[in-house]
Enzyme design. Structure first.
Site, PDB file in Angstrom:
ATOM      1  N   GLU A 171      37.283  44.549  32.586  1.00  0.00           N
ATOM      2  CA  GLU A 171      37.572  43.543  31.539  1.00  0.00           C
ATOM      3  C   GLU A 171      38.331  44.131  30.350  1.00  0.00           C
ATOM      4  OE1 GLU A 171      33.713  41.816  30.766  1.00  0.00           O
ATOM      5  OE2 GLU A 171      33.418  41.284  32.862  1.00  0.00           O
ATOM      6  N   GLU A 276      33.044  39.564  42.341  1.00  0.00           N
ATOM      7  CA  GLU A 276      31.823  39.003  41.728  1.00  0.00           C
ATOM      8  C   GLU A 276      31.764  37.494  41.972  1.00  0.00           C
ATOM      9  OE1 GLU A 276      31.488  40.218  37.591  1.00  0.00           O
ATOM     10  OE2 GLU A 276      32.205  42.224  38.036  1.00  0.00           O
TER      11      GLU A 276
END
Ligand code: G3I
Length: 388
Positions: A171, A276
């Site tokens: 991220e 994910e």
């Protein structure tokens, strides 16, 4: 030689008939057993991509025996949901906590699974001391680089040759595709990403190394990632794959967005992974569509409509949405090498507590009792129809 009499020929014929009937019976029984064996995700997509799940401690220690059995039956790859994050594995400067991570890796090895490491450099779940000196002031570039290198060398080094791939950076981009302003960026500068990959490669040259991110399906963020990966590749930084986290909603991303995103990274010569995957079926509590875990909005009844069960219509829509997503994944098999769910069953999912704490969500393929949902059947059926 004894002449073949009518009687002995009859006996031979009888023996052959009995053997043939036995063979047919055995074959039929075998066939029936094979067709009746419950389908599994890992078998359904064998030859296309690995199918994995993020595990919590109760699963990989097998304290939750039911869930551990489901993991072994269905998946051939695993991620650690939390135990390899910096705050868990390295809570204090001179203290590492490898107990849980050791059990996680041992579980994967015992069950011959592809073992993921998540994650080395992230702005969340990193203790404040990492960025500060004894007086609580920000450390300088060299100090932070040294801390990063020590951490990566120690963690990746411990599992060298055992953990197969690492989410090296997690991220690092903002929604507009620029670098996210974090202490890593502010203190070290833009090359902190390249350095993280170099340190990880140094610690385990055989490990796959990933750039993991959410919402790359949105064009601005995707363009930022494409430019960054291009630059890293041109500099010879060892990026094996881009991980699309895959925290999706029923209406986002569109299949075209997903297809274009996977395609954009394929063209750069990196592999792609869905790292994910889950599907949020609850009403959006905010306009924001990312997965920033710092969001925490108040619980209201209208945001939690399925507390007593999922209506059939939503169950069916969820199954269709999952089938559609897997249709896109299969289109890219070969370049897309793994699809990993963020959790095993609905009870475990972080989406019960984000962005609103205490909701009842239904984002995965197995229900709260570990039973396959219609979405599971739809995904298996998608593999079957694709000739997989
Ligand atoms: O460790 C404490 C534990 O000691 C305590 O008993 C418990 C009770 O509240 O809290 C525990 O920590 C929580 C941890 O999950 C384990 O349950 C943290 O507060 C909580 O913040 C943490 O949430 C995780 C979150 O990342 C932050 O690390 C979620 O489980 C996990 O699913 C989520 O995963 C992230 C990926 O790493 C990156 N991408 C987005 C994804 C979803 O947010």
């Amino acid at each position: 030689m004894k002449p073949v009499t009518y009687r002995s020929a009859k006996q031979w014929l009888r023996t052959i008939c009995v053997a043939a009937v036995t063979l047919v019976v055995l074959l039929t029984a075998g066939l029936l057993a094979a067709t009746q064996a419950p389908p599994t995700l890992k078998d359904a997509f064998k030859g296309s991509f690995l199918v994995g799940a993020a595990l919590d401690e109760a699963q990989f220690t097998e304290a939750d025996a039911r869930s551990a059995a489901l993991v072994k039956a269905q998946f051939n790859a695993i991620s650690p949901e939390n135990v390899l994050k910096w705050e868990v594995v390295h809570p204090e400067p001179d203290r590492y906590n490898f107990g849980p991570a050791d059990s996680y890796v041992a579980f994967g090895e015992k069950n011959h699974m592809f073992i993921l490491g998540h994650t080395l450099v992230w702005h969340h779940q990193t203790p404040a001391w990492v960025f500060q000196d004894d007086q609580g002031h920000p450390v300088d570039r060299d100090t932070l680089l040294k801390r990063m290198r020590d951490h990566i060398q120690t963690v990746v080094g411990r599992y060298k040759g055992r953990v197969n791939g690492w989410d090296v950076v997690n991220e690092v981009l903002a929604d507009d595709g620029t670098l996210r302003p974090t202490p890593w960026l502010t203190i070290i500068g833009e090359d902190y990403i390249a350095k993280a990959f170099e340190f990880a490669h140094e610690a385990d040259p055989q490990a796959q190394l990933y750039f993991n991110e959410f919402s790359l399906e949105n064009e601005a963020k995707r363009n930022g990632a494409v430019a960054l990966i291009k630059k890293l590749k041109a500099q010879g930084v060892p990026v094996t794959a881009v991980g699309l986290q895959g925290h999706y909603r029923m209406d986002w991303p569109s299949l075209e967005q997903l297809d274009a995103t996977i395609g954009a990274f394929e063209q750069l010569g990196v592999k792609v992974m869905i790292t994910e995957l889950d599907l949020d079926v609850l009403p959006a509590a905010t306009q924001y569509s990312g997965a920033d875990i710092s969001l925490n909005l108040p619980l209201q009844a209208k945001l939690n409509p399925y507390a007593n069960g999922l209506p059939d219509s939503v169950q069916t829509a969820l199954a269709k949405r999952y089938a559609d997503l897997f249709g896109v994944f299969l289109k890219h098999r070969g370049n897309l090498t793994r699809v990993n769910f963020w959790g095993v069953d609905d009870a475990q999912s972080w989406l019960n507590n984000w962005p609103v704490v205490g909701r009842t969500n239904y984002p995965l393929l197995f229900d709260r009792n570990g039973q396959p949902k219609p979405a599971f059947d739809a995904v298996i059926q998608t593999a079957a129809s694709a000739g997989k």
